[in-house]
Structure formats: structure tokens, C-alpha cells
Design an enzyme around this catalytic site. Structure first.
Site, short mmCIF file in Angstrom:
data_model
loop_
_atom_site.label_atom_id
_atom_site.label_comp_id
_atom_site.label_asym_id
_atom_site.label_seq_id
_atom_site.Cartn_x
_atom_site.Cartn_y
_atom_site.Cartn_z
N GLU A 42 14.38 5.82 41.76
CA GLU A 42 15.04 4.92 40.81
C GLU A 42 16.55 5.14 40.75
O GLU A 42 17.29 4.27 40.28
CB GLU A 42 14.46 5.11 39.42
CG GLU A 42 12.99 4.79 39.30
CD GLU A 42 12.73 3.31 39.14
OE1 GLU A 42 13.71 2.56 38.95
OE2 GLU A 42 11.56 2.91 39.18
N ARG A 47 1.50 3.49 36.19
CA ARG A 47 2.08 2.87 37.38
C ARG A 47 1.13 1.88 38.03
O ARG A 47 -0.03 1.77 37.65
CB ARG A 47 2.52 3.97 38.36
CG ARG A 47 3.78 4.66 37.92
CD ARG A 47 4.01 5.99 38.61
NE ARG A 47 3.16 7.05 38.09
CZ ARG A 47 3.39 8.34 38.28
NH1 ARG A 47 4.42 8.74 38.99
NH2 ARG A 47 2.57 9.25 37.76
N TYR A 90 16.04 5.66 32.34
CA TYR A 90 15.32 6.62 33.19
C TYR A 90 16.13 6.91 34.45
O TYR A 90 16.37 8.06 34.81
CB TYR A 90 13.95 6.05 33.56
CG TYR A 90 13.20 6.86 34.59
CD1 TYR A 90 12.51 8.01 34.23
CD2 TYR A 90 13.16 6.45 35.93
CE1 TYR A 90 11.80 8.74 35.17
CE2 TYR A 90 12.46 7.18 36.87
CZ TYR A 90 11.78 8.32 36.49
OH TYR A 90 11.09 9.04 37.43
N TYR A 127 13.27 -4.69 29.62
CA TYR A 127 12.76 -4.35 30.95
C TYR A 127 13.50 -5.14 32.02
O TYR A 127 13.83 -6.31 31.85
CB TYR A 127 11.27 -4.65 31.05
CG TYR A 127 10.71 -4.33 32.42
CD1 TYR A 127 10.45 -3.02 32.80
CD2 TYR A 127 10.48 -5.34 33.35
CE1 TYR A 127 9.97 -2.72 34.06
CE2 TYR A 127 10.00 -5.06 34.61
CZ TYR A 127 9.75 -3.74 34.96
OH TYR A 127 9.27 -3.45 36.21
N ASN A 169 7.23 6.58 45.37
CA ASN A 169 5.91 6.01 45.10
C ASN A 169 4.77 6.75 45.79
O ASN A 169 4.11 6.21 46.68
CB ASN A 169 5.90 4.53 45.49
CG ASN A 169 6.99 3.74 44.80
OD1 ASN A 169 6.93 3.51 43.60
ND2 ASN A 169 8.02 3.35 45.54
#
Length: 364
Positions: free
Chosen positions: A120, A198, A150, A297, A179
Site C-alpha cells: 500500500e 480481505r 494505513y 474509502y 497480497n
């Protein structure tokens, strides 16, 4: 070389697999700290030491474990987009403030730190290139999109660790996971649940309970997925190369396993039928990001990682996309009744969910 490895956050998905991996090799002493050891059940208790503790409330335990370790692996983080938008301050305090305190303890006691960060930190993709640890810029959304707290918290921690490394008072390696997928990933959720864990856990929950499979913003974003065993081998490569990994940052992912989330949903529907012999019991439903996760978001079109740097140490991913998800799905299908029973006990799954467990074939 035998070393004492302290794993903070050992009870989570990545941590439990890391412990299992290290126990199979049998080369090191492993000390674990976490709130729960639920995901560690089934591992030989004589192979590791477990301290049940909240790192935020047990500083003496954390310092004692770090003081006795040779290498400290820090996996502690909130990694759930729903929390980013509903409790951004808690995310920052744990993911940055608490992790910085762990780094300070490593500096105080002269310990090597392997810090797990996140893909991220790259933010939004701006062109078609892969993300490079040492060349790619980071681009984030506006402050009002609190989803980015985050990412920026993780990036700020990296920046501070790097500064300490340059100052000569910390030996670190930063791992940026792309991931990871495997058994014991997150937790299952009730049909129709918005937000939560997730993507794999959501899709797997839908397959076990009858759906629907939610495609956030149409499932158009890309993700590159990595088998957890490939992730373990990457960790081992970094652990075994302390000089070449000193004060370096490494992407850990599989650029060949890059798909859109919609393509992933179709693959999991196909694998469900191949593994069970049953028709997949759920449908695809599109929802907006804010409807699914909440106000604030925003997402990024994640492109594949550049893994040239880690490959130069001798590692490369071995498992393709189909194998990665077939292996992970097989675990949940083999334990279907237990997983559904756990959800029913929590009042999260209707008693009407009574389908046959089917037969699970070897993961293709």
C-alpha cells in the site's frame, strides 16, 4: 547459523505460517508474541515459546522478548480497509506509534529488525510499470479519504527506520508484501456482510454460505497474489542474507499472478466446481467502495511488483495463480463443516446453510 527469532504478531495469518515454516526447518529458536494462538494450534508446542500479550499493554514482555532475541520480526498491524475508515486513529497508533516503539527497543538492545510493511505504500498507480522499491514514487488520495491513513502510516514508519539506518543506530530489512494467500487467512463472514477481511476471505465465505460475492466498484482493480509458501521462502532468503539485506527494502510478490478482482472471482467460482464437483452457489453483485467499506474509502489500481531486487538474492516465486488459490480453497473446503459451525456459534450463519460438504480433490 542458529538464531533466536522473536515474532511479534505470530498468531496471525502470515505469522502462523512463518512459525510453521521455521519449525519445519528446525534451525532456530522461535519465540512468539500475540493476543491469540488460535492459528498456531496443531503446531508442536515444544518447537516454539508463546507469550499471550497485547504489545500495547505489556511493554515489559515485549522488551524482554526483544532483549533475548537475535532477530525481531514485526508483523503487528491492523490490515483491514474497514478499520482504516472507521478507526483511523487506532490504525495510526498501532501501525506507526507502536511499531516505532518496537524499533526503538531493537535499537536499544542492538537487534536486527525485519519489519513487514505493505504494498500500500506505493499508493495509486500512475502508469503501466511495476512498482520498484528504490525508484517508484508514492501517490495517495486526499486527506478526506481516510483509507490512506494505513498506507501513509506504513510509509512514514519506513522513512523513520531508513533514517535510523542511515544514522547507524538500526539494522533493518523492510518487506513489502503483495497480497499473500493461503490457509488460515483472516476469518469467514456471514452472507451479505459488508466490510471486514480481505478479498479471499470474503469470496471464500460466499462460496461456503451461498453468497453473494461482492465486487467492490465492479472488481476492476488489479492485485498480484502470492502463495504463502513462496512468501515463507522469501522471508527465509532475507533471513539468510543479513549482509545483502542490511537496511534494504524488498517487494515480496508474484507479478505473474496479477489479475483483476472480477477475474479472481470467476477463477474461484471455477475452482470451487473443480474441487467439489458442485455448482458454485453464489452470484456476483457489484457494490460501491463506500457502500462496502464506508465513507472515506478509496482504492488503487495495484500493478505487479518489481521483484528484481529479491531475485538477485536467489529467490523467485514458484506457484502460479491457479495453484495459489486452489491450495487456499482446498483448506477451507476440507474444513467446511467446522468453519460453518464456528459461524453458526457466533450467530452469523443461518441454520438453513446445510449444503453437503462435497468431495475435495487434490489442489490443481
Amino acid at each position: 547459523m542458529h538464531v533466536n527469532i522473536a515474532i511479534l504478531g505470530a498468531g496471525g495469518f502470515v505469522g502462523s505460517h512463518m512459525v510453521e515454516h521455521l519449525l519445519r526447518r528446525g534451525e532456530h529458536e522461535v519465540v512468539c508474541v500475540d493476543l491469540t494462538d488460535e492459528k498456531l494450534k496443531g503446531l508442536p508446542h515444544n518447537g516454539y515459546t508463546f507469550h499471550r500479550a497485547d504489545v500495547r499493554q505489556a511493554p515489559d514482555v515485549v522488551e524482554r522478548v526483544i532483549e533475548r532475541a537475535d532477530v525481531v520480526v514485526d508483523l503487528i498491524a491492523y490490515a483491514n480497509p474497514s478499520i482504516y475508515v472507521t478507526a483511523p486513529l487506532a490504525v495510526f497508533e498501532l501501525n506507526f506509534m507502536q511499531n516505532l516503539e518496537i524499533a526503538r527497543l531493537c535499537m536499544c538492545h542492538g537487534k536486527r529488525l525485519i519489519q513487514y510493511s505493505s504494498a500500500e505504500v506505493y499508493g495509486k498507480a500512475r502508469d503501466g510499470s511495476c512498482f520498484s522499491e528504490d525508484r517508484s514514487d508514492s501517490t495517495f488520495g486526499p486527506v478526506r479519504k481516510q483509507r490512506w491513513i494505513y498506507a501513509v502510516g506504513k510509509l512514514l514508519l519506513e522513512q523513520v527506520l531508513y533514517a535510523h539506518g542511515m544514522a547507524g543506530d538500526l539494522v533493518f530489512t523492510i518487506i513489502r508484501p503483495f497480497n499473500f494467500v493461503g490457509s488460515r487467512l483472516d476469518y469467514l463472514v456471514a452472507p451479505g456482510t459488508m466490510g471486514g477481511p480481505r478479498v479471499f476471505a470474503h469470496f471464500m465465505s460466499a462460496l461456503l454460505t451461498g453468497g453473494p460475492i461482492h465486487l467492490v466498484d465492479g472488481g476492476r482493480v488489479h492485485r498480484a497474489f502470492l502463495h504463502i509458501e513462496d512468501a515463507n521462502e522469501a522471508f527465509q532468503t532475507i533471513l539468510d542474507n543479513p549482509d545483502r539485506a542490511r537496511n534494504e527494502i524488498f517487494n515480496v510478490g508474484n507479478p505473474a499472478n496479477n489479475v483483476t478482482i472480477r477475474e479472481l472471482a470467476v477463477l474461484m467460482l471455477e475452482l470451487y466446481e473443480a474441487l467439489t464437483g458442485e455448482k458454485a452457489p453464489c452470484e456476483l453483485v457489484e457494490v460501491s467502495g463506500e457502500e462496502f467499506y464506508g465513507a472515506g474509502y478509496e482504492d488503487a489500481d495495484r500493478l505487479p511488483p518489481d521483484i528484481t531486487k529479491l531475485k538477485s538474492l536467489g529467490w523467485e516465486p514458484k506457484r502460479d495463480l491457479r495453484t495459489t488459490f486452489a491450495d487456499a480453497m482446498a483448506y477451507y473446503l476440507e474444513n467446511r463443516e467446522r468453519e460453518l459451525a464456528n459461524l453458526r456459534a457466533q450467530g452469523n450463519v443461518p441454520d438453513a446453510v446445510t449444503r453437503s460438504s462435497g468431495h475435495v480433490y487434490a489442489a490443481a
